[in-house]
Scaffold this motif. Structure first.
Motif, PDB file in Angstrom:
ATOM      1  N   UNK A 164       0.456  -1.272   0.207  1.00 55.34           N
ATOM      2  CA  UNK A 164      -0.262  -0.620   0.032  1.00 55.34           C
ATOM      3  C   UNK A 164       0.732   1.260  -0.450  1.00 55.34           C
ATOM      4  N   UNK A 165       0.628   2.366  -0.550  1.00 54.54           N
ATOM      5  CA  UNK A 165       1.353   3.461  -0.810  1.00 54.54           C
ATOM      6  C   UNK A 165       0.858   4.256  -0.357  1.00 54.54           C
ATOM      7  N   UNK A 166      -0.201   4.444   0.464  1.00 52.87           N
ATOM      8  CA  UNK A 166      -1.213   5.754   1.274  1.00 52.87           C
ATOM      9  C   UNK A 166      -1.742   6.337   0.668  1.00 52.87           C
ATOM     10  N   UNK A 168       3.561  11.162  -0.005  1.00 55.55           N
ATOM     11  CA  UNK A 168       4.683  11.373  -0.021  1.00 55.55           C
ATOM     12  C   UNK A 168       5.313  11.174   1.353  1.00 55.55           C
ATOM     13  N   UNK A 169       5.412   9.502   0.930  1.00 59.03           N
ATOM     14  CA  UNK A 169       6.301   9.252   2.355  1.00 59.03           C
ATOM     15  C   UNK A 169       7.261   7.973   2.187  1.00 59.03           C
ATOM     16  N   UNK A 170       8.641   7.923   1.704  1.00 62.04           N
ATOM     17  CA  UNK A 170       9.683   7.093   1.651  1.00 62.04           C
ATOM     18  C   UNK A 170       9.379   5.663   1.796  1.00 62.04           C
ATOM     19  N   UNK A 183       9.199   2.961 -11.344  1.00 60.54           N
ATOM     20  CA  UNK A 183       7.777   3.124 -11.292  1.00 60.54           C
ATOM     21  C   UNK A 183       8.476   4.550 -11.093  1.00 60.54           C
ATOM     22  N   UNK A 184       7.267   5.322 -11.184  1.00 62.43           N
ATOM     23  CA  UNK A 184       7.201   6.965 -10.646  1.00 62.43           C
ATOM     24  C   UNK A 184       6.132   6.780  -9.421  1.00 62.43           C
ATOM     25  N   UNK A 185       5.660   7.800  -8.798  1.00 60.89           N
ATOM     26  CA  UNK A 185       4.733   8.171  -7.641  1.00 60.89           C
ATOM     27  C   UNK A 185       5.300   9.242  -6.536  1.00 60.89           C
ATOM     28  N   UNK A 186       6.321   9.970  -6.956  1.00 60.07           N
ATOM     29  CA  UNK A 186       7.464  10.770  -6.190  1.00 60.07           C
ATOM     30  C   UNK A 186       6.093  12.155  -5.861  1.00 60.07           C
ATOM     31  N   UNK A 187       5.524  12.380  -4.516  1.00 57.99           N
ATOM     32  CA  UNK A 187       4.833  13.132  -4.046  1.00 57.99           C
ATOM     33  C   UNK A 187       5.326  14.448  -4.513  1.00 57.99           C
ATOM     34  N   UNK A 217      11.465  14.347   1.488  1.00 58.28           N
ATOM     35  CA  UNK A 217      12.399  15.048   0.723  1.00 58.28           C
ATOM     36  C   UNK A 217      12.952  14.266  -0.028  1.00 58.28           C
ATOM     37  N   UNK A 218      13.525  15.930  -1.545  1.00 62.58           N
ATOM     38  CA  UNK A 218      14.036  13.829  -2.231  1.00 62.58           C
ATOM     39  C   UNK A 218      15.624  13.262  -1.950  1.00 62.58           C
ATOM     40  N   UNK A 219      16.349  14.230  -0.819  1.00 60.53           N
ATOM     41  CA  UNK A 219      17.121  13.014  -0.544  1.00 60.53           C
ATOM     42  C   UNK A 219      17.112  12.413   0.523  1.00 60.53           C
ATOM     43  N   UNK A 220      15.987  12.503   1.064  1.00 62.89           N
ATOM     44  CA  UNK A 220      15.243  11.412   1.421  1.00 62.89           C
ATOM     45  C   UNK A 220      14.794   9.762   1.257  1.00 62.89           C
ATOM     46  N   UNK A 221      14.562  10.689  -0.517  1.00 68.89           N
ATOM     47  CA  UNK A 221      14.158   9.754  -1.097  1.00 68.89           C
ATOM     48  C   UNK A 221      15.000   8.557  -2.064  1.00 68.89           C
ATOM     49  N   UNK A 222      16.174   9.800  -2.483  1.00 67.84           N
ATOM     50  CA  UNK A 222      17.959   8.797  -2.771  1.00 67.84           C
ATOM     51  C   UNK A 222      17.859   8.348  -2.075  1.00 67.84           C
ATOM     52  N   UNK A 223      18.448   8.286  -0.307  1.00 71.06           N
ATOM     53  CA  UNK A 223      18.561   7.825   0.464  1.00 71.06           C
ATOM     54  C   UNK A 223      18.504   6.452   0.923  1.00 71.06           C
TER      55      UNK A 223
END
Ligand SMILES: Cc1ncc(COP(=O)(O)O)c(C=O)c1O
Length: 429
Positions: A156-158, A206-208, A237-241, A266-272
């Motif tokens: 589930x992605x929220x 909107x969350x990692x 895939x995509x989906x970054x809020x 945050x973009x950094x969190x997504x990457x990390x």
């Protein structure tokens, strides 16, 4: 950072006054910032440089040729979902070899066209579709169809139910447990080239945690299939809020924002959260961002037609409608609404509504806005993704013009439709 700000109190997209654009081109009007789109593309590539990913922009978010060609020139690939989108990409100068072809219902004609164009791969959403792709490829002797199964990881992605795609309640992808057997069954088929594997769990995430959970679940399977079948890529895939609230005040985009109670990715969190899981895979990594690249880069500009009050409410009737931007109606989505000109002192509480004959034609309920008058312009922000591309002609309303701003230059990248455009192709009885 997006490039939509107030200068001298008035809203500007990059160096161009939005009021001046509305005067010149009329309303409703979509306005996009080219600099913002490129900036988002480069930032995303930048934070993920350890993976050297191929970004395949998800065309459905905004398929205007000018935006596609901007991204094609920057080196982007594309995620397409129909024969029409593939044609658009080609027309815009995008390379089919950098196109992945998704969608649960590809027709034989579309598969044939994708093969002829030479797409990077079809993202296959069912076993029957895989058989059909093999059959179509078999008709063209010597042609092997490049394929990647779209895996539904049941994570589930929220977010809103209508934009969640990665659970077994959704129509998308092939259930995680069935995937290995389908690759095994297809491995001897000379009409198919097993090229990759893909997932996409939803949109406006909107969350990692959901990305991490899905990738973590997928990696062991991906490694096994890479070793057995020589898969070259893993597409996450995509989906970054993005931020829809307070997008203007902060001057910032989704990944930086920490609005009120909810902490956004945050973009950094997504990457990390991803790099450590993916960097040792020794496969090409693909991403399919849509909203993230274009969402905060666009706005829908509209003019106030009328104001009225019932016993209960104040309404501001504007000239844009749900046919122009359906997200609030379809997803109960929030879009910040801002005066285009210098805000007047004071505040009103109002429902901002369109002219379409539907009670759901509402851009915002009980919004606190500076007082507005007939003829004032309002900007509905963060409308660059799933705005024009989902627009319709309901109520026989011609779709808005689209403007692309780059620095101090504004260009019409789609002319306003005229009523006669709408019945072209129809016949009187
Ligand atoms: C398969 C696939 N990839 C990518 C996207 C783009 O999603 P987003 O705009 O949230 O990044 C979508 C959108 O629904 C999709 O279905």
């Amino acid at each position: 950072m997006h490039r939509i700000q107030r200068k001298g109190g008035e809203l500007h997209v990059e160096g161009v006054s939005v009021e001046a654009l509305a005067d010149r081109y009329g309303t409703p009007l979509y306005v996009y910032s080219a600099g913002t789109i490129l900036d988002h593309y480069r930032r995303l590539r930048g934070v993920l440089r350890a993976l050297n990913p191929l970004i395949c922009y998800s065309v459905k978010a905004n398929s205007n040729l000018a935006i596609l060609s901007l991204l094609a020139r920057a080196g982007s690939g594309f995620d397409v979902v129909s024969g029409g989108e593939l044609e658009r990409v080609r027309k815009a100068g995008g390379k089919p070899a950098k196109c992945v072809y998704a969608g649960v219902g590809k027709t034989e004609e579309e598969i044939e066209a994708g093969l002829r164009a030479g797409v990077k791969a079809f993202h296959v959403e069912s076993e029957e579709e895989l058989h059909t792709i093999a059959m179509v490829a078999g008709r063209k002797r010597g042609r092997r169809a490049p394929v990647a199964l779209r895996v539904n990881p049941d994570v589930a992605a929220g977010g809103h139910a209508k934009i969640t795609t990665g659970t077994y309640a959704n129509k998308f992808g092939i259930p995680f447990e069935q995937v290995a057997a389908i690759y095994r069954g297809a491995s001897g088929d000379r009409r198919l080239h097993l090229r990759g594997i893909q997932m996409h769990i939803g949109s406006q995430i909107t969350q990692a945690a959901p990305f991490r959970a899905a990738v973590r679940k997928m990696v062991p399977l991906v490694e096994r299939l890479r070793d057995r079948h020589g898969l070259e890529y893993f597409d996450i895939g995509g989906g970054v809020g993005i931020v829809y609230q307070d997008a203007l005040a902060s001057g910032r985009d989704g990944w930086w924002k920490t609005p009120k109670a909810q902490r956004f990715l945050t973009l950094n969190e997504y990457a990390l959260s991803l790099v450590s899981l993916l960097r040792n895979l020794k496969m090409q990594i693909l991403l399919e961002p849509g909203r993230f690249l274009v969402g905060n880069a666009g706005m829908l500009v509209t003019e106030v037609l009328y104001r009225k009050r019932t016993g209960q409410k104040h309404f501001t009737v504007v000239d844009a409608g749900m046919n122009d931007l359906i997200r609030p109606t379809l997803y109960e989505a929030f879009h910040q609404i801002e005066p285009v000109g210098k805000p007047r002192p004071g505040a009103i509480s109002t429902d901002v509504v369109g002219p379409v004959c539907e009670s759901g034609d509402v851009f915002g309920h009980d919004r606190t806005l500076p007082p507005v008058e007939r003829g004032d312009r309002l900007a509905i922000l963060s409308a660059g993704a799933y705005g024009f591309s989902m627009a319709s002609n309901y109520n026989t309303r011609p779709r808005p013009a689209e403007i692309l701003v780059s620095g101090n230059r504004a260009r019409v990248v789609r002319s306003r439709e005229r009523a006669a455009d709408l019945w072209r192709g129809e016949r009187r009885s």
